[in-house]
Design an enzyme around this catalytic site. Structure first.
Site, PDB file in Angstrom:
ATOM      1  N   LYS A   1       0.765  -1.168   0.133  1.00 16.08           N
ATOM      2  CA  LYS A   1      -0.064  -0.063   0.079  1.00 16.08           C
ATOM      3  C   LYS A   1       0.833   1.362   0.203  1.00 16.08           C
ATOM      4  O   LYS A   1       0.760   2.335  -0.626  1.00 16.08           O
ATOM      5  CB  LYS A   1      -1.045   0.134   1.314  1.00 16.08           C
ATOM      6  CG  LYS A   1      -1.869  -1.219   1.306  1.00 16.08           C
ATOM      7  CD  LYS A   1      -2.580  -1.798   0.124  1.00 16.08           C
ATOM      8  CE  LYS A   1      -3.227  -3.011   0.316  1.00 16.08           C
ATOM      9  NZ  LYS A   1      -4.011  -3.594  -0.955  1.00 16.08           N
TER      10      LYS A   1
ATOM     11  N   GLU B   1      -3.387   6.865   7.879  1.00 16.98           N
ATOM     12  CA  GLU B   1      -4.085   8.005   6.832  1.00 16.98           C
ATOM     13  C   GLU B   1      -5.402   8.656   7.406  1.00 16.98           C
ATOM     14  O   GLU B   1      -5.800   8.270   8.448  1.00 16.98           O
ATOM     15  CB  GLU B   1      -4.534   7.243   5.654  1.00 16.98           C
ATOM     16  CG  GLU B   1      -3.718   6.545   4.917  1.00 16.98           C
ATOM     17  CD  GLU B   1      -4.001   5.792   3.304  1.00 16.98           C
ATOM     18  OE1 GLU B   1      -3.286   5.391   2.728  1.00 16.98           O
ATOM     19  OE2 GLU B   1      -5.356   5.705   3.435  1.00 16.98           O
TER      20      GLU B   1
ATOM     21  N   HIS C   1     -15.779  -2.880   7.706  1.00 12.33           N
ATOM     22  CA  HIS C   1     -15.053  -2.549   6.508  1.00 12.33           C
ATOM     23  C   HIS C   1     -15.044  -3.590   5.619  1.00 12.33           C
ATOM     24  O   HIS C   1     -14.085  -3.606   4.470  1.00 12.33           O
ATOM     25  CB  HIS C   1     -13.577  -2.417   7.145  1.00 12.33           C
ATOM     26  CG  HIS C   1     -13.297  -1.467   8.373  1.00 12.33           C
ATOM     27  ND1 HIS C   1     -13.677  -0.228   7.991  1.00 12.33           N
ATOM     28  CD2 HIS C   1     -13.036  -1.276   9.463  1.00 12.33           C
ATOM     29  CE1 HIS C   1     -13.278   0.514   9.049  1.00 12.33           C
ATOM     30  NE2 HIS C   1     -13.115  -0.303   9.956  1.00 12.33           N
TER      31      HIS C   1
ATOM     32  N   ARG D   1      -6.484  -8.467  -8.869  1.00 10.45           N
ATOM     33  CA  ARG D   1      -7.289  -9.777  -8.809  1.00 10.45           C
ATOM     34  C   ARG D   1      -8.668  -9.670  -9.338  1.00 10.45           C
ATOM     35  O   ARG D   1      -8.786  -8.641  -9.423  1.00 10.45           O
ATOM     36  CB  ARG D   1      -6.961 -10.649  -7.553  1.00 10.45           C
ATOM     37  CG  ARG D   1      -7.831  -9.872  -6.476  1.00 10.45           C
ATOM     38  CD  ARG D   1      -7.811 -10.497  -5.189  1.00 10.45           C
ATOM     39  NE  ARG D   1      -8.254  -9.650  -4.161  1.00 10.45           N
ATOM     40  CZ  ARG D   1      -9.439  -9.321  -3.744  1.00 10.45           C
ATOM     41  NH1 ARG D   1     -10.371  -9.578  -4.382  1.00 10.45           N
ATOM     42  NH2 ARG D   1      -9.607  -8.538  -2.460  1.00 10.45           N
TER      43      ARG D   1
END
Length: 743
Positions: A164, A250, A285, A343
């Site tokens: 990430k 973040e 999430h 994917r």
């Protein structure tokens, strides 16, 4: 383009695999003659790099393995599947004559062994599905080095986008906007906490290897930072292995939408966007509903998203199917790159519905070296013609209990009929067991309509025909979601469920005709087999006359206002199919009486699950009502009623007069495991006083951490298990000291 499709539609007999025996070994191996490159004409030019795929090993399980196998079969590609001991009788293990055992439940993650099996059996290609090893660059590289075609992106692209932090560096350099945050290698608690303070709370913690909501936590204040970091790292390590504990910090967008773009690229430099999907309706999430096109999104922003997604893919020389995920700020309408899933996504059928494509077929063709079957202009023309699509994930979980995952046997499963606009991708059939060892998704229900409103109505109607008994599911919740005015209006965000939880979880009364139908169904099946205790007829009570029976039910439905209450029903049979039925709910002054109702029922026993099923048609004074009553074979007093698109769960109990006569009552002095799980830690000590809602035990099930909270205020008498213990469902975890009220 059509010449490509014709060239690979059928494979010559020389390319088809046949089982062969190794002399002296007694073993049968799968042997495939790997085809050589063929010359194919593409738009007037000659290309010698197309090598049709003739055999594939699917390194996955469940519905995605079945989904890939269907397309492979339609393309003439011989398919081999894998299974573990738990999955030995699964549908994906049985869908092809060629299936290979892996053994232990975790073996779907054993990349070296899977590659060796593909080599040993002469299999040309490997499809990883999603999850497991699908985004593991070392696995993709191992396939390449072994001469096996990996049906997915190059290992380098997976490495660049799978990390990430690295992916955000690449996106910033490519002009794709990213959420402000810290993506560095210094990972001390102090450093991460300092960066969070710089960014300003609330912040989002997530693993650099994250996906599917695993290892992700929202931190709203500095006081909770360290506890949330510890929990996120533990979950990420369990889900992604070594390196999963490396965290990004973040800025948390307060009113975010999750909007993602399905992209596809080939080895010839072409890259297209197949529209966007809104996946904002989530819990833990993780997505529940996905739809395309995204609602309330202007065309300028939509096209900008597509362009940025294509730019992201081209920046890493991407090949194959991928999804570029963005966070869209509802307050500013600005969007930021979040991550790229290298994917096929769980929700890819939504994009297939609105573009009229088979993305798995595209995967095979691109892996063989073909160009993309459609251009960007052709895709956009299809999107304009094909309306809207929505996917609902059918999960084994209990929404009323915090979406807590469940497991068990599907003792009853009835699905809505499918057609070109209603599709079901499922990994289970009636009689199968949904194991706690893997993700609890039972199926995906995908619908398409001429517009979003039509698609929502079709989804709700299909859900009304979806019946599951044997474990908890989110089907009833999904029905309520379809009827939510905020959802219908497209006012979605990732906090949608919390924002509208009062409406989404509002308990509804259960109609008296449900209890009447339950009693009528039992009357037809149990009059000769009355459950008894202490010599009394617990299920039927006293026979007031020869043709009259009494029943008592306890409502066991968290979505009902009658939850926990006793309902007494008396059925008087007037002649063969004519009845009077009296229904009295606990607390009612007088019963409701249905007179002269005509009812007819038929009962069967399911061959796969042994569940007793009774179908009734009853003519009440104002309407005909069709009902299905299901009795759990492991517990005949546990009843499920499906009626008019709704599910009600009941328990056949001794009548109120019988409990009173024996002085029976319930005592809530313990907390039990809601499903099979592992004890991660106890949050309390013996002798400690706790308030209702206080955390007691943290457990892990299906790789998800869950906090078990106290149902009452009291004193802890005993902690029945220690860290690391494995517990079955129903195992006592915590015992309370008895109070005067409970003695």
């Amino acid at each position: 383009m059509r010449s490509i499709k014709r060239a690979s539609r059928r494979l010559p007999a020389s390319l088809r695999a046949v089982p062969t025996s190794v002399p002296g070994s007694g073993a049968r191996f799968l042997s495939t003659t790997v085809p050589t490159s063929s010359t194919v004409t593409i738009n007037g030019s000659t290309n010698t790099s197309v090598t049709p795929i003739s055999s594939v090993l699917i390194a996955n399980r469940g519905e995605i393995a079945l989904r890939v196998a269907r397309t492979a079969a339609s393309m003439g590609i011989r398919t081999t599947t894998l299974y573990t001991d738990i999955d030995a009788a699964s549908q994906h293990a049985k869908c092809t004559p060629y299936a290979l055992s892996l053994g232990a439940p975790s073996a779907y993650l054993d990349g070296p062994r899977i590659v060796e099996l593909a080599k040993q059996h002469g299999i040309q290609a490997l499809h990883p599905g999603y999850g497991f090893l699908s985004e593991n660059p070392a696995f993709a590289k191992a396939c390449e080095e072994a001469g096996i075609v990996f049906v997915g992106p190059p290992a380098k692209a997976m490495t660049d986008m799978g990390d990430k932090a690295r992916s955000k560096e690449i996106m910033n350099a490519s002009g794709v906007p990213c959420v402000p945050g810290y993506h560095g290698s210094e990972q001390s608690v102090e450093q991460l906490k300092a960066k969070a303070a710089d960014i300003k709370y609330p912040v989002l913690l997530k693993s650099v290897k994250g996906g599917g909501g695993k290892g992700m936590r929202i931190v709203r204040t500095a006081d909770e930072f360290e506890a949330q970091l510890k929990s996120a790292r533990a979950e990420a390590r369990a889900s992604f292995g070594e390196g999963g504990e490396v965290m990004l910090v973040e800025k948390y967008i307060v009113r975010p939408r999750h909007v993602e773009v399905q992209i596809f690229a080939d080895r010839h430099g072409n890259c297209v966007a197949l529209g966007e999907r809104d996946c904002s309706v989530q819990r833990r999430h993780q997505k529940i509903l996905e739809e395309s096109p995204a609602p309330l999104l202007d065309d300028v922003t939509r096209k900008d998203l597509w362009d940025k997604a294509r730019k992201a893919a081209l920046a890493v020389d991407y090949v194959g199917a991928g999804t570029v995920e963005f966070i869209l700020d509802k307050d500013t309408n600005e969007f930021y790159f979040m991550e790229m899933n290298t994917r096929l996504q769980v929700e890819h059928p939504v994009s297939e519905m609105v573009t009229g494509t088979d993305l798995v077929e595209w995967q095979f063709r691109v892996a063989a070296g073909e160009k993309l079957p459609l251009t960007q202009d052709e895709i956009e023309a299809r999107i304009l013609e094909r309306g809207a699509a929505i996917e609902a994930r059918i999960y084994a979980e209990n929404p009323e209990k915090g979406f807590f995952p469940d497991s068990g046997t599907l003792v009853h499963l009835s699905k809505p009929p499918t057609n070109e606009d209603v599709r079901i991708d499922a990994g289970f059939v009636e009689g199968d067991t949904v194991s706690e060892a893997y993700d609890g998704m039972i199926a995906k229900l995908i619908v398409r309509g001429k517009d979003r409103e039509t698609a929502i109505r079709k989804l709700e109607l299909a859900l009304r025909e979806y019946e599951v008994v044997g474990l908890s599911t989110n089907i009833e919740f999904l029905k309520r979601l379809c009827n939510s005015q905020a959802f219908i209006e497209g006012d979605v965000e990732t906090g949608f469920i919390d924002k509208w939880k009062t409406d989404l979880f509002e308990a509804k009364p259960t109609s008296n005709d449900v209890f009447a139908q339950a009693a009528l169904g039992l009357l037809g099946t149990q009059t000769q087999n009355v459950p008894a205790a202490h010599g009394q007829a617990l299920g039927f009570g006293e026979a007031t006359t020869q043709n009259s029976r009494k029943f008592a039910f306890r409502v066991q439905d968290d979505a009902s206002t009658e939850e926990g209450k006793i309902v007494e029903v008396e059925v008087a049979q007037l002649n063969n199919k004519l009845f009077n039925v009296s229904v009295r709910k606990e607390g009612d002054d007088k019963p409701q009486v249905f007179e002269n109702i005509v009812s007819e029922s038929t009962s069967t026993t399911a061959p796969t699950s042994s569940a007793k099923k009774t179908k009734l048609t009853t003519y009440f004074p104002l309407a005909r009502v069709d009902t299905t009553l299901v009795q759990d074979p492991a517990d005949n007093e546990k009843l499920t009623v499906f009626q008019l698109g709704h599910k009600t769960q009941l328990r056949l109990v001794s009548p109120v007069w019988f409990d009173k006569a024996l002085g029976l009552k319930e005592v809530a002095a313990s907390v039990v495991a809601p499903m099979p799980c592992k004890i991660l830690r106890n949050e309390v000590e013996e002798g400690q006083s706790v308030e209702k809602g206080a955390p007691l035990v943290v457990i892990e099930s299906m790789k998800m951490e869950t906090v078990i909270r106290s149902p009452q205020s009291g004193v802890i008498k005993k902690l029945a298990h220690k860290e690391g213990d494995i517990c079955k469902a129903g195992t006592v975890l915590v015992m309370f000291e008895e109070t005067e009220e409970s003695t």
